[in-house]
Design an enzyme around this catalytic site. Structure first.
Site, PDB file in Angstrom:
ATOM      1  N   GLY A 115      -0.222   2.323  -0.021  1.00 39.45           N
ATOM      2  CA  GLY A 115       1.107   2.266  -0.650  1.00 39.45           C
ATOM      3  C   GLY A 115       1.160   1.480  -1.952  1.00 39.45           C
ATOM      4  CE  LYS A 116      -4.505   0.611  -4.068  1.00 32.21           C
ATOM      5  NZ  LYS A 116      -4.727   1.543  -2.943  1.00 32.21           N
ATOM      6  CB  SER A 117       0.530   4.333  -6.532  1.00 31.98           C
ATOM      7  OG  SER A 117      -0.836   4.194  -6.849  1.00 31.98           O
ATOM      8  CB  SER A 142      -8.938  -5.032  -6.256  1.00 39.87           C
ATOM      9  OG  SER A 142      -7.622  -4.963  -5.771  1.00 39.87           O
TER      10      SER A 142
END
Ligand SMILES: Nc1ncnc2c1ncn2[C@@H]1O[C@H](COP(=O)(O)OS(=O)(=O)O)[C@@H](OP(=O)(O)O)[C@H]1O
Ligand SMILES: Nc1ncnc2c1ncn2[C@@H]1O[C@H](COP(=O)(O)OP(=O)(O)O)[C@@H](O)[C@H]1O
Length: 217
Positions: free
Chosen positions: A41-43, A110
């Protein structure tokens, strides 16, 4: 720095400094560093948080793995060394954005703790907010928004994080979001509440946006 290849490099100081830029922006330059598995769900979160912050009048910029890999980092793939270089460059770019007084939101897997710590080490204390976007691998694989897990399972993508390459979760992130259980809006509220509670956003910015937040734990 000892690993600079060239000698005879002399820092050139301008007359407009970060403090003046921040005074105009009415907030500090800040890095919000999202880390997590593909599909965690980063973006989605960085887009939603940027929307919310922009609505408050903040100056923001989003750096996203897929996008940066089409330009600045187009020479990098997914070997451990390439991922290290990817994050090293993003750490430096984030540093420039902080100096510009901009809230930058980075959305990169990352995967290595050490690289995230290197990116953090470039920032002043409090100017780097690590956000662990946490969802179980099985759920990320079910979501598979780009069909990459299916390809990785079939062997078509080597070194795929979570399948054939490691992910080292943060030990002490500033914010830990459980995107497997909580909705997007709940997660964004948690992020904004963290920023308000820790003094990153002036009350006047929040009031101007007509927003109220529950800042309790
Ligand atoms: N082998 C492999 N492993 C992981 N991800 C892969 C791979 N190949 C391509 N992709 C796509 O690239 C996006 C991740 O790029 P990042 O720059 O964030 O990766 S990293 O931080 O260097 O690990 C990642 O985006 P997200 O799904 O948004 O995380 C994928 O779309
Ligand atoms: N709480 C949440 N936060 C973020 N995304 C969520 C959440 N709940 C469900 N999702 C869904 O999970 C998927 C995450 O995809 P994406 O944002 O591309 O992940 P990543 O950038 O980490 O690869 C999207 O389809 C999104 O709608």
């Amino acid at each position: 720095m000892s690993d600079i290849k060239s000698d005879n490099i002399v820092w050139h100081q301008g007359s407009v400094d970060r403090k003046r830029r921040e005074a105009i922006n009415r907030h500090r330059g800040l890095t919000i560093w999202f880390t997590g598995l593909s599909g965690s769900g980063k973006s989605t979160l960085s887009v939603a948080l940027e929307e919310r912050l922009t609505g408050m009048g903040c100056r923001t910029y989003r750096l996203d793995g897929d996008n940066i890999r089409t330009g600045l980092n187009r020479d990098l793939a997914f070997s451990p060394d390439d991922r290290i270089e990817n994050i090293r460059r993003i750490g430096e770019v984030a540093s420039l954005f902080r100096d510009a007084g901009i809230i930058n939101l980075t959305a990169f897997i990352s995967p290595y703790r050490r690289d995230r710590e290197m990116a953090r080490a470039l920032a002043d204390e409090h100017d780097f907010v690590e956000v662990f976007v946490d969802a179980p691998l099985e759920l990320c694989e079910q979501r598979d928004p780009k069909g990459l897990y299916a390809k990785a399972r079939s062997g078509a993508i080597p070194n795929f994080t979570g399948i054939s390459a490691p992910y080292e979760p943060p030990e002490q992130p500033e914010v830990h979001l459980d995107t497997g259980t909580n909705s997007l809006s709940v997660c964004v509220d948690q992020l904004v509440a963290f920023l308000v509670r820790n003094g990153y956003l002036e009350q006047s910015l929040i009031a101007a946006a007509g927003q109220t937040f529950e800042t309790g734990a």
